[in-house]
Write a protein that holds these residues in place. Structure first.
Motif, mmCIF file in Angstrom:
data_model
loop_
_atom_site.group_PDB
_atom_site.id
_atom_site.type_symbol
_atom_site.label_atom_id
_atom_site.label_comp_id
_atom_site.label_asym_id
_atom_site.label_seq_id
_atom_site.Cartn_x
_atom_site.Cartn_y
_atom_site.Cartn_z
ATOM 1 N N TYR A 148 0.855 -1.141 -0.046
ATOM 2 C CA TYR A 148 0.074 0.019 0.043
ATOM 3 C C TYR A 148 0.933 1.272 -0.019
ATOM 4 C CZ TYR A 148 -4.047 -3.118 1.045
ATOM 5 O OH TYR A 148 -4.924 -4.064 0.966
ATOM 6 N N ALA A 173 1.662 3.119 -2.365
ATOM 7 C CA ALA A 173 1.204 4.153 -3.058
ATOM 8 C C ALA A 173 0.086 5.131 -2.319
ATOM 9 C CB ALA A 173 0.808 3.811 -4.500
ATOM 10 N N TYR A 174 -0.510 4.569 -1.371
ATOM 11 C CA TYR A 174 -1.303 5.333 -0.726
ATOM 12 C C TYR A 174 -1.117 5.896 0.686
ATOM 13 C CZ TYR A 174 -4.158 2.898 -4.006
ATOM 14 O OH TYR A 174 -4.760 2.395 -5.331
ATOM 15 N N VAL A 175 -0.214 5.045 1.414
ATOM 16 C CA VAL A 175 0.358 5.670 2.530
ATOM 17 C C VAL A 175 1.233 6.676 2.438
ATOM 18 C CG1 VAL A 175 1.562 4.776 4.685
ATOM 19 C CG2 VAL A 175 -0.062 3.271 3.639
ATOM 20 N N TRP A 176 2.163 6.625 1.749
ATOM 21 C CA TRP A 176 3.253 7.630 1.744
ATOM 22 C C TRP A 176 2.735 8.870 1.154
ATOM 23 C CZ3 TRP A 176 6.077 6.360 5.575
ATOM 24 C CH2 TRP A 176 6.448 5.144 5.931
ATOM 25 N N PRO A 177 1.986 8.975 -0.004
ATOM 26 C CA PRO A 177 1.494 10.213 -0.266
ATOM 27 C C PRO A 177 0.717 10.996 0.923
ATOM 28 C CG PRO A 177 1.170 8.609 -2.010
ATOM 29 C CD PRO A 177 1.678 7.951 -0.710
ATOM 30 N N ALA A 178 -0.179 10.120 1.675
ATOM 31 C CA ALA A 178 -0.871 10.714 2.748
ATOM 32 C C ALA A 178 0.008 11.582 3.793
ATOM 33 C CB ALA A 178 -1.821 9.627 3.349
ATOM 34 N N ALA A 188 -2.471 -0.507 4.873
ATOM 35 C CA ALA A 188 -3.097 0.507 4.389
ATOM 36 C C ALA A 188 -3.778 1.333 5.703
ATOM 37 C CB ALA A 188 -4.107 0.111 3.480
ATOM 38 N N ILE A 245 -2.792 5.092 7.608
ATOM 39 C CA ILE A 245 -3.185 6.180 7.410
ATOM 40 C C ILE A 245 -3.810 7.005 8.521
ATOM 41 C CG2 ILE A 245 -4.410 7.722 5.885
ATOM 42 C CD1 ILE A 245 -3.742 5.881 3.543
ATOM 43 N N ILE A 280 -2.611 9.679 10.873
ATOM 44 C CA ILE A 280 -2.616 11.181 10.506
ATOM 45 C C ILE A 280 -4.265 11.457 10.389
ATOM 46 C CG2 ILE A 280 -0.283 11.715 10.075
ATOM 47 C CD1 ILE A 280 -1.010 11.020 7.127
ATOM 48 N N VAL A 300 -7.973 14.691 2.170
ATOM 49 C CA VAL A 300 -6.940 14.077 1.236
ATOM 50 C C VAL A 300 -6.509 12.590 1.804
ATOM 51 C CG1 VAL A 300 -4.647 14.322 -0.034
ATOM 52 C CG2 VAL A 300 -6.153 16.311 0.225
ATOM 53 N N THR A 301 -6.096 12.627 3.035
ATOM 54 C CA THR A 301 -5.695 11.126 3.527
ATOM 55 C C THR A 301 -6.835 10.473 3.344
ATOM 56 O OG1 THR A 301 -6.074 12.143 5.763
ATOM 57 C CG2 THR A 301 -3.747 12.338 4.922
ATOM 58 N N LEU A 316 -7.137 9.024 0.191
ATOM 59 C CA LEU A 316 -6.093 8.062 -0.194
ATOM 60 C C LEU A 316 -6.138 6.775 0.475
ATOM 61 C CD1 LEU A 316 -3.099 10.441 0.071
ATOM 62 C CD2 LEU A 316 -3.501 9.090 -2.038
ATOM 63 N N PRO A 361 -7.873 2.411 -1.679
ATOM 64 C CA PRO A 361 -7.579 0.885 -1.708
ATOM 65 C C PRO A 361 -8.623 0.161 -1.019
ATOM 66 C CG PRO A 361 -6.201 1.834 -0.328
ATOM 67 C CD PRO A 361 -6.974 3.085 -1.110
#
Lengths: 66, 254
Positions: free
Chosen positions: A15, A17-22, B57, B60, B63, B113-114, B117, B121
């Motif tokens: 994941y 590509a989703y975690v790091w941009p966040a 995932a 996130i 944050i 935004v988060t 993201l 998924p």
């Protein structure tokens, strides 16, 4: 997880590509928020100094004016 | 001012005093925020195990949720300060209300935004018009409305009063955001952390989350104080104490 590995950590179980941009958005937005008043403050003080200098110059030319 | 307010509050709320107080406290708040934030990130990204359903995932959350809490918390602060602004016309309350808006907007933006993201998924979509997401978007628009209204007046103090009025009306959205996951059952998951009763989360995921919550509170203090200081200087630019700061800042650069 038995031992820490950077590859495993950065992959984020697929994941990344989703975690790091966040996390990037989190840091970029907060850094910008933190720095913005400093720029405004410097501009304000510069303007104030300009105003004070003009005022002093005017007073030198014409001591009776306010 | 009403005489039930202690004298030290009255003294602290005078612009030059608060300017100095905020300047002394701000670096400590930032250091605390960075320290706690680093601990929380280590706990959340490294120590906490992966979720049995969502894998990595879910990380996130560390944050996304603190930022969402801050979006609501800062709105509350802004609304209370707005009320004080309208009733007692205290300059400091006015500045706190108006300078809280951009910070709240920043946290709400990060939340959206988060969340997006995270949603892609897990839900298969970046966005859905469900109650939680929509009311959170309304929260962002309320913040932007307050900022816009404040800056749309020639006279700053008049703008602040109009914006304070909007901020107070908009508080009705805060409980809607909070309870939306209970009132409407849609894609967004229910609340995991409960103040009353046991939380539905394991301890090694809970402590990084709560640590990050404290870190974001400290960050808010640091950011707010920086903004308030800047605004006080601008507001009082005709006064002697500001003149002294302007002149000494110039000497400092030479």
């Amino acid at each position: 997880m038995t031992s820490f590995s950077w590859d495993h950590f950065l992959a984020m179980g697929g994941y990344a590509a989703y975690v790091w941009p966040a996390y990037a958005v989190f840091f970029v937005v907060l850094v910008a928020d933190y720095l913005s008043p400093g720029l405004r403050r410097r501009r304000n003080l510069r303007e104030l100094r300009g105003r004070l200098a003009r005022q002093a110059a005017r007073q030198q030319r014409n001591p009776s004016s306010p | 001012m009403a005489n039930w307010i202690p004298l030290w509050v009255h003294k602290l709320s005078s612009p030059p005093n608060f300017y100095r107080f905020a300047g002394a406290l701000r670096p400590w708040a930032l250091v605390l925020a960075l320290l706690l934030g680093a601990i929380a990130l280590y706990g959340g990204l490294v120590l906490a195990p992966a979720d049995y359903q969502q894998g990595d995932a879910y990380r996130i959350i560390f944050i996304h949720v603190p930022c969402a809490w801050m979006g609501l918390f800062i709105y509350g602060v802004m609304a209370v300060a707005s009320f004080i602004t309208l009733v007692w016309r205290i300059k400091l309350a006015e500045v706190v209300a108006m300078e809280s808006a951009p910070i709240g907007a920043a946290f709400t933006f990060i939340t959206l935004v988060t969340g997006s993201l995270w949603g892609k998924p897990m839900w298969g979509t970046w966005w859905t018009w469900d109650a939680r997401l929509t009311s959170e978007l309304v929260l962002l628009f309320l913040y932007l409305g307050v900022i816009g209204l404040y800056h749309s007046f020639e006279d700053r103090r008049q703008g602040a009063r109009a914006a304070a009025f909007l901020a107070i009306i908009g508080i009705i959205n805060v409980p809607i955001v909070h309870f939306s996951v209970n009132w409407w059952n849609t894609l967004h998951q229910g609340s995991t952390i409960r103040i009353l009763g046991p939380s539905k989360i394991s301890g090694d995921m809970l402590w990084p989350l709560l640590t990050m919550m404290v870190a974001t509170k400290c960050y808010y203090v640091a950011s707010l104080f920086g903004r308030v200081r800047t605004d006080l200087l601008a507001m009082e630019s005709g006064k002697d104490w500001v003149r002294q700061i302007a002149e000494s800042a110039q000497e400092g650069r030479r």
